[in-house]
Motif scaffolding. Sequence first.
Motif, PDB file in Angstrom:
ATOM      1  N   ASP A  35       0.846  -1.189   0.000  1.00  0.00           N
ATOM      2  CA  ASP A  35       0.000   0.000   0.000  1.00  0.00           C
ATOM      3  C   ASP A  35       0.884   1.243   0.000  1.00  0.00           C
ATOM      4  N   SER A  36       0.275   2.400   0.113  1.00  0.00           N
ATOM      5  CA  SER A  36       1.022   3.655   0.021  1.00  0.00           C
ATOM      6  C   SER A  36       2.011   3.857   1.168  1.00  0.00           C
ATOM      7  N   GLN A  37       1.857   3.110   2.263  1.00  0.00           N
ATOM      8  CA  GLN A  37       2.808   3.185   3.365  1.00  0.00           C
ATOM      9  C   GLN A  37       3.892   2.119   3.264  1.00  0.00           C
ATOM     10  N   GLY A  38       3.855   1.332   2.184  1.00  0.00           N
ATOM     11  CA  GLY A  38       4.856   0.297   1.995  1.00  0.00           C
ATOM     12  C   GLY A  38       4.556  -0.990   2.740  1.00  0.00           C
ATOM     13  N   GLN A  39       3.326  -1.146   3.202  1.00  0.00           N
ATOM     14  CA  GLN A  39       2.933  -2.347   3.937  1.00  0.00           C
ATOM     15  C   GLN A  39       2.346  -3.385   2.981  1.00  0.00           C
ATOM     16  N   LEU A  40       2.728  -4.634   3.183  1.00  0.00           N
ATOM     17  CA  LEU A  40       2.166  -5.735   2.406  1.00  0.00           C
ATOM     18  C   LEU A  40       0.682  -5.868   2.726  1.00  0.00           C
ATOM     19  N   VAL A  41      -0.144  -5.963   1.699  1.00  0.00           N
ATOM     20  CA  VAL A  41      -1.587  -6.151   1.901  1.00  0.00           C
ATOM     21  C   VAL A  41      -1.967  -7.593   1.568  1.00  0.00           C
ATOM     22  N   GLY A  42      -3.084  -8.024   2.099  1.00  0.00           N
ATOM     23  CA  GLY A  42      -3.644  -9.321   1.731  1.00  0.00           C
ATOM     24  C   GLY A  42      -2.773 -10.513   2.046  1.00  0.00           C
ATOM     25  N   VAL A  43      -2.160 -10.543   3.199  1.00  0.00           N
ATOM     26  CA  VAL A  43      -1.311 -11.679   3.559  1.00  0.00           C
ATOM     27  C   VAL A  43      -2.128 -12.968   3.437  1.00  0.00           C
ATOM     28  N   GLY A  44      -1.617 -13.911   2.655  1.00  0.00           N
ATOM     29  CA  GLY A  44      -2.300 -15.182   2.438  1.00  0.00           C
ATOM     30  C   GLY A  44      -3.416 -15.136   1.407  1.00  0.00           C
ATOM     31  N   ASN A  45      -3.636 -13.978   0.779  1.00  0.00           N
ATOM     32  CA  ASN A  45      -4.761 -13.825  -0.136  1.00  0.00           C
ATOM     33  C   ASN A  45      -4.277 -13.301  -1.484  1.00  0.00           C
ATOM     34  N   VAL A  78       2.987 -15.848  -9.323  1.00  0.00           N
ATOM     35  CA  VAL A  78       2.245 -16.234  -8.127  1.00  0.00           C
ATOM     36  C   VAL A  78       2.997 -17.350  -7.400  1.00  0.00           C
ATOM     37  N   ALA A  79       3.265 -17.127  -6.122  1.00  0.00           N
ATOM     38  CA  ALA A  79       3.853 -18.163  -5.271  1.00  0.00           C
ATOM     39  C   ALA A  79       2.715 -18.907  -4.584  1.00  0.00           C
ATOM     40  N   GLY A  80       2.771 -20.209  -4.623  1.00  0.00           N
ATOM     41  CA  GLY A  80       1.734 -20.987  -3.935  1.00  0.00           C
ATOM     42  C   GLY A  80       1.149 -22.061  -4.822  1.00  0.00           C
ATOM     43  N   GLU A  81       0.070 -22.616  -4.331  1.00  0.00           N
ATOM     44  CA  GLU A  81      -0.604 -23.720  -5.006  1.00  0.00           C
ATOM     45  C   GLU A  81      -1.575 -23.195  -6.063  1.00  0.00           C
ATOM     46  N   GLN A  82      -2.210 -24.123  -6.753  1.00  0.00           N
ATOM     47  CA  GLN A  82      -3.115 -23.785  -7.848  1.00  0.00           C
ATOM     48  C   GLN A  82      -4.202 -22.796  -7.441  1.00  0.00           C
ATOM     49  N   GLU A  83      -4.726 -22.935  -6.228  1.00  0.00           N
ATOM     50  CA  GLU A  83      -5.799 -22.025  -5.810  1.00  0.00           C
ATOM     51  C   GLU A  83      -5.311 -20.579  -5.711  1.00  0.00           C
ATOM     52  N   GLN A  84      -4.034 -20.376  -5.394  1.00  0.00           N
ATOM     53  CA  GLN A  84      -3.478 -19.023  -5.369  1.00  0.00           C
ATOM     54  C   GLN A  84      -3.363 -18.471  -6.792  1.00  0.00           C
ATOM     55  N   LEU A  85      -2.917 -19.313  -7.727  1.00  0.00           N
ATOM     56  CA  LEU A  85      -2.849 -18.888  -9.121  1.00  0.00           C
ATOM     57  C   LEU A  85      -4.232 -18.523  -9.640  1.00  0.00           C
ATOM     58  N   SER A  86      -5.213 -19.351  -9.341  1.00  0.00           N
ATOM     59  CA  SER A  86      -6.585 -19.081  -9.784  1.00  0.00           C
ATOM     60  C   SER A  86      -7.110 -17.787  -9.192  1.00  0.00           C
ATOM     61  N   ALA A  87      -6.840 -17.549  -7.918  1.00  0.00           N
ATOM     62  CA  ALA A  87      -7.308 -16.321  -7.270  1.00  0.00           C
ATOM     63  C   ALA A  87      -6.664 -15.091  -7.908  1.00  0.00           C
ATOM     64  N   ALA A  88      -5.359 -15.157  -8.173  1.00  0.00           N
ATOM     65  CA  ALA A  88      -4.668 -14.024  -8.807  1.00  0.00           C
ATOM     66  C   ALA A  88      -5.224 -13.778 -10.204  1.00  0.00           C
TER      67      ALA A  88
END
Length: 127
Positions: A35-45, A78-88
């Motif tokens: 985000d604009s403060q340099g914080q990672l958003v959506g951890v795990g999502n 995308v790092a992760g399993e198929q469901e992460q690729l599909s979500a992205a």
Amino acid sequence: MNKAERAAGMPETPQYQYAQRVGNQLFVAGQVPHDSQGQLVGVGNALVQASQCLHNLSLVLSVHGFTMADLRQLVVYVAGEQEQLSAAWNATTEFFAGHVPPATLLGVARLGHAGQLVEIDATVVRA
């Protein structure tokens, strides 16, 4: 470095350049889900992270006088399993309202920041 991006609300990125314009092309570094403060958003999502990456990409393009219509190719990492690729991918198709420019969806082992699942880079050329 990155003064225009900072003025537009992008986070500070020491020793990292968001983009460089050369003629009618814009060379864009991979956009990360910060985000604009340099914080990672959506951890795990991956859907939330992809949406943030695309938002950041859109902002970088506008700072340099380009639009999303100037995109010629996307690469979605995308790092992760198929469901992460599909979500992205779902976030990507939603962002572009089903009209995604030519794109590659790649599964990777890891990305640059702890907790980061998605990074998106682009080829940008104004016709």
